[in-house]
Design a protein around this motif. Sequence first.
Motif, PDB file in Angstrom:
ATOM      1  N   GLN A 365       0.831  -1.203   0.000  1.00 36.97           N
ATOM      2  CA  GLN A 365       0.000   0.000   0.000  1.00 36.97           C
ATOM      3  C   GLN A 365       0.868   1.256   0.000  1.00 36.97           C
ATOM      4  N   VAL A 366       1.938   1.250   0.799  1.00 37.45           N
ATOM      5  CA  VAL A 366       2.841   2.403   0.818  1.00 37.45           C
ATOM      6  C   VAL A 366       3.490   2.598  -0.546  1.00 37.45           C
ATOM      7  N   VAL A 367       3.909   1.498  -1.167  1.00 33.98           N
ATOM      8  CA  VAL A 367       4.519   1.579  -2.500  1.00 33.98           C
ATOM      9  C   VAL A 367       3.525   2.141  -3.507  1.00 33.98           C
ATOM     10  N   LEU A 368       2.294   1.676  -3.439  1.00 33.04           N
ATOM     11  CA  LEU A 368       1.260   2.171  -4.359  1.00 33.04           C
ATOM     12  C   LEU A 368       1.065   3.673  -4.183  1.00 33.04           C
ATOM     13  N   GLN A 369       0.971   4.128  -2.955  1.00 31.71           N
ATOM     14  CA  GLN A 369       0.756   5.555  -2.700  1.00 31.71           C
ATOM     15  C   GLN A 369       1.942   6.390  -3.178  1.00 31.71           C
ATOM     16  N   ARG A 370       3.158   5.921  -2.914  1.00 32.13           N
ATOM     17  CA  ARG A 370       4.341   6.682  -3.319  1.00 32.13           C
ATOM     18  C   ARG A 370       4.473   6.720  -4.836  1.00 32.13           C
ATOM     19  N   ARG A 371       4.136   5.627  -5.498  1.00 35.48           N
ATOM     20  CA  ARG A 371       4.194   5.624  -6.964  1.00 35.48           C
ATOM     21  C   ARG A 371       3.133   6.558  -7.544  1.00 35.48           C
ATOM     22  N   ALA A 372       1.965   6.587  -6.883  1.00 39.10           N
ATOM     23  CA  ALA A 372       0.904   7.493  -7.353  1.00 39.10           C
ATOM     24  C   ALA A 372       1.334   8.955  -7.200  1.00 39.10           C
ATOM     25  N   HIS A 373       1.929   9.307  -6.067  1.00 40.71           N
ATOM     26  CA  HIS A 373       2.419  10.675  -5.872  1.00 40.71           C
ATOM     27  C   HIS A 373       3.509  11.004  -6.887  1.00 40.71           C
ATOM     28  N   PHE A 374       4.389  10.048  -7.142  1.00 38.99           N
ATOM     29  CA  PHE A 374       5.451  10.276  -8.116  1.00 38.99           C
ATOM     30  C   PHE A 374       4.866  10.517  -9.506  1.00 38.99           C
ATOM     31  N   ARG A 375       3.875   9.722  -9.866  1.00 41.70           N
ATOM     32  CA  ARG A 375       3.253   9.885 -11.180  1.00 41.70           C
ATOM     33  C   ARG A 375       2.496  11.202 -11.277  1.00 41.70           C
ATOM     34  N   LEU A 376       1.861  11.612 -10.185  1.00 45.82           N
ATOM     35  CA  LEU A 376       1.168  12.903 -10.196  1.00 45.82           C
ATOM     36  C   LEU A 376       2.151  14.049 -10.410  1.00 45.82           C
ATOM     37  N   GLY A 377       3.323  13.941  -9.816  1.00 45.56           N
ATOM     38  CA  GLY A 377       4.342  14.960 -10.039  1.00 45.56           C
ATOM     39  C   GLY A 377       4.780  15.014 -11.495  1.00 45.56           C
ATOM     40  N   LYS A 378       4.973  13.860 -12.103  1.00 45.80           N
ATOM     41  CA  LYS A 378       5.352  13.805 -13.517  1.00 45.80           C
ATOM     42  C   LYS A 378       4.249  14.377 -14.397  1.00 45.80           C
ATOM     43  N   ILE A 379       2.990  14.044 -14.061  1.00 45.69           N
ATOM     44  CA  ILE A 379       1.862  14.543 -14.854  1.00 45.69           C
ATOM     45  C   ILE A 379       1.773  16.069 -14.747  1.00 45.69           C
ATOM     46  N   ALA A 380       1.928  16.576 -13.513  1.00 42.38           N
ATOM     47  CA  ALA A 380       1.850  18.033 -13.324  1.00 42.38           C
ATOM     48  C   ALA A 380       2.932  18.735 -14.145  1.00 42.38           C
ATOM     49  N   HIS A 381       4.124  18.189 -14.155  1.00 38.25           N
ATOM     50  CA  HIS A 381       5.206  18.786 -14.940  1.00 38.25           C
ATOM     51  C   HIS A 381       4.884  18.737 -16.431  1.00 38.25           C
ATOM     52  N   ARG A 382       4.380  17.613 -16.884  1.00 36.84           N
ATOM     53  CA  ARG A 382       4.071  17.493 -18.317  1.00 36.84           C
ATOM     54  C   ARG A 382       2.922  18.401 -18.727  1.00 36.84           C
ATOM     55  N   LEU A 383       1.907  18.524 -17.861  1.00 34.49           N
ATOM     56  CA  LEU A 383       0.788  19.413 -18.179  1.00 34.49           C
ATOM     57  C   LEU A 383       1.265  20.858 -18.253  1.00 34.49           C
ATOM     58  N   GLU A 384       2.187  21.222 -17.386  1.00 37.63           N
ATOM     59  CA  GLU A 384       2.746  22.571 -17.438  1.00 37.63           C
ATOM     60  C   GLU A 384       3.444  22.819 -18.771  1.00 37.63           C
ATOM     61  N   VAL A 385       4.205  21.837 -19.228  1.00 36.21           N
ATOM     62  CA  VAL A 385       4.899  21.969 -20.513  1.00 36.21           C
ATOM     63  C   VAL A 385       3.901  22.027 -21.654  1.00 36.21           C
ATOM     64  N   LEU A 386       2.873  21.190 -21.603  1.00 34.28           N
ATOM     65  CA  LEU A 386       1.876  21.156 -22.681  1.00 34.28           C
ATOM     66  C   LEU A 386       1.128  22.481 -22.789  1.00 34.28           C
ATOM     67  N   GLU A 387       0.823  23.095 -21.653  1.00 33.80           N
ATOM     68  CA  GLU A 387       0.146  24.386 -21.686  1.00 33.80           C
ATOM     69  C   GLU A 387       1.022  25.423 -22.385  1.00 33.80           C
ATOM     70  N   GLY A 388       2.319  25.343 -22.134  1.00 36.03           N
ATOM     71  CA  GLY A 388       3.236  26.253 -22.838  1.00 36.03           C
ATOM     72  C   GLY A 388       3.254  25.979 -24.327  1.00 36.03           C
ATOM     73  N   TYR A 389       3.262  24.710 -24.727  1.00 32.55           N
ATOM     74  CA  TYR A 389       3.241  24.372 -26.152  1.00 32.55           C
ATOM     75  C   TYR A 389       1.985  24.913 -26.829  1.00 32.55           C
ATOM     76  N   LEU A 390       0.857  24.786 -26.146  1.00 33.90           N
ATOM     77  CA  LEU A 390      -0.394  25.236 -26.755  1.00 33.90           C
ATOM     78  C   LEU A 390      -0.408  26.749 -26.933  1.00 33.90           C
ATOM     79  N   ILE A 391       0.244  27.463 -26.009  1.00 38.49           N
ATOM     80  CA  ILE A 391       0.351  28.923 -26.183  1.00 38.49           C
ATOM     81  C   ILE A 391       1.133  29.247 -27.444  1.00 38.49           C
ATOM     82  N   VAL A 392       2.132  28.449 -27.746  1.00 40.44           N
ATOM     83  CA  VAL A 392       2.913  28.649 -28.970  1.00 40.44           C
ATOM     84  C   VAL A 392       2.012  28.563 -30.191  1.00 40.44           C
ATOM     85  N   TYR A 393       1.167  27.559 -30.223  1.00 37.50           N
ATOM     86  CA  TYR A 393       0.316  27.368 -31.398  1.00 37.50           C
ATOM     87  C   TYR A 393      -0.717  28.483 -31.547  1.00 37.50           C
TER      88      TYR A 393
END
Length: 740
Positions: A365-393
């Motif tokens: 359960q601890v591993v699942l929670q930590r992996r979920a938090h890690f993935r949320l961090g990666k998603i947040a970073h990628r969404l931030e980058v994608l928003e910047g890309y869309l501004i370019v277009y």
Amino acid sequence: MANDTYTNPGEHIDQTSFSDALSERYLAYALSTITSRSLPDVRDGLKPVHRRLLFAMRQLKLDPGQGFKKSARVVGDVMGKFHPHGDAAIYDAMVRLAQEFAMRYRLVDGQGNFGNIDGDNAAAMRYTEARMTEVARLLLDGIDEDSVDFRPTYDGESEEPVLLPAGFPNLLANGAQGIAVGMATSIPPHNVIELADASLHLIKHPNASIDTLMQYVKGPDFPTGGLLVEPADSIRDAYATGRGGFRVRARWEIEKEKGGGWQIVVTEIPYQVQKSRLIERLAEMLNAKKLPVLADIRDESAEDLRIVLEPKSRRLEPEIVMESLFKLSDLETRVPLNLNVLDATGRPGVMDLRGALNAWLAHRQVVLQRRAHFRLGKIAHRLEVLEGYLIVYLNLDEVIAIIRESEHPRDALIARFDLTETQANAILDMRLRSLRRLEEMALRTERDNLVAEQADLQNLLANEDLQWKKIATEIKDMKDSFAKHDRRRTTLADAPEIDFDPTEILVEREPITIICSAKGWIRAMKGHQELDSEFKFKEGDGPGLVLHAETTDKILLFADNGRFYTLAGDRLPRGRGFGEPVSLLTDLPADIEIITLLRGVAGKMLVAASTGHGLIVDMQSAIAQTRSGKQILNLPGDARAVACCMVDGDMVASVGVNRKLLAFPISELPEMTRGRGVILQRFKDGGLADVTVYHSDKGLSWQAGGGRTRTETDMSNWIAKRAGAGKLPPTGFPRPAKFT
């Protein structure tokens, strides 16, 4: 010239007692041994050396689908980066992880000579190659996703995992052994499918009883197979307390031969028993004539184990042969259970089955929670980058102009479009080919998918039921991957209760006549001779006791010291000589007389002393295993045992030296294994002369002389309560008073 900067070294010495310094250092050593060497962690079931081996193999990209690399390369990396110990110890640990007869589920896939069940050592590390197995991949799965903590290595140059994510219940599936300071651990391996089923049940019922869990986990499952003959109650107690043991036997079968012969073939031996040592030990016992049931032992093993045992006689029962070998050799061993492990806080302690499985599930359960938090961090970073890309277009021409004309395009982009530094850097690193229209659509699709995944992960972290459902799905997937090819190797069975003496089962059953002279010389003649025959005795000796028996019988000698001595019928001196003194065959004292001889069969006996005391004893409990015999009748002072007879009737008749006769029901006598007994008959003088047992409907019989037998059918005149004085016997009763 004196040096002004000199200081006395003694000023920097801390004074302490030797015992305090020794105890402090020994405690530090003990703690290091317990936590860093000998005891596994309950969560991933690994000791530090095993954990470091797997982590180093992962860094070397030795995944299950990849090629092999030299074992020396792995050992070198482990020793140089993580494990400050000798290469021999590291390689030995690695070899064990690759041995299919040592590990129920191997963690290392070895290529080359990694030893065998005979006990032969593995080849040197420069000759063998290795890579991880699928089980090792499951243990490491998710380690790059911040699922576990890392700590600096011993030299501080890199980091190593504190433990592994453990997508596999390794502690119980593969077991562990270790000896620390003041404590040890011994955990046998189990079947992973059974562990998965028990874990799935614990997810729904965390407080499930041991009895319920044992419906899934039947017992240990050893890589070498064998038969588990431990009683169910004992297995339950072991799992409930975390301490116990399991009896494991070799698996065997019977092979018929031409002419009615047969031989036994052992196909599986107990866990951690070396085949070569087992056969060597059996051969030594055979040469020393300690295995009377065997004629020969052969090792015909090739890829499969095959030990051939030839019986000494085809008359033997195979079950008796094997029971004899189970008692005398390592064909049966006891595997201990001591579930002593390090818990999540690093403290050692003994856990029960439920505690160990719940600890693994809590870690998942601890591993699942930590992996979920890690993935949320990666998603947040990628969404931030994608928003910047869309501004370019949306502002493509203006963005290009700023990049072409501005001296500091990053700062200009941040100021113009209110971007973050991460977005600005991502825009500047964008390739020209990404400015296609189709790429814009792909980015929007990716953003929508990531937003949906983000919502699912946030929902997962907020809902514990969803977390356990996810863990249950992972366990089911793991179980399905093993269900196709894995089966229980150790069979649960009941050990037959066969009471026998392995040294006697080869004795040929023949009738004999046992003759014991008046002075205690005993011999056995072949066949059943007439009991009143005239036998030869030494000069000065004469007739004593004569008994019909068989060579397979135990012969009981009751002496006037109240002890029973036991002789084997087949070991009595034979021939037509005078035999041997009983004192050479037993520890019968010279001044002690033999009262009677009896066959050691099923039944009860009445024994009596000159004081008038007596008791009933089971004949089997009177059989002694040593030359010194077994004390049954306790005698006070100068008292002597005077009589012993089989209990065959419902009435007891006793007669004293004063010729007083008494009869009473046998139900008034107690049955004991040893003691003084109770009073049969009281006497003013003399004492007890003889005692017998008879049937009330048939009457009392005695030898009247001249080979005649007299029977008194009406005993009413002499029947009274036990411990009476009795009355004078019928006319013609023998002198001295004896029934036989």
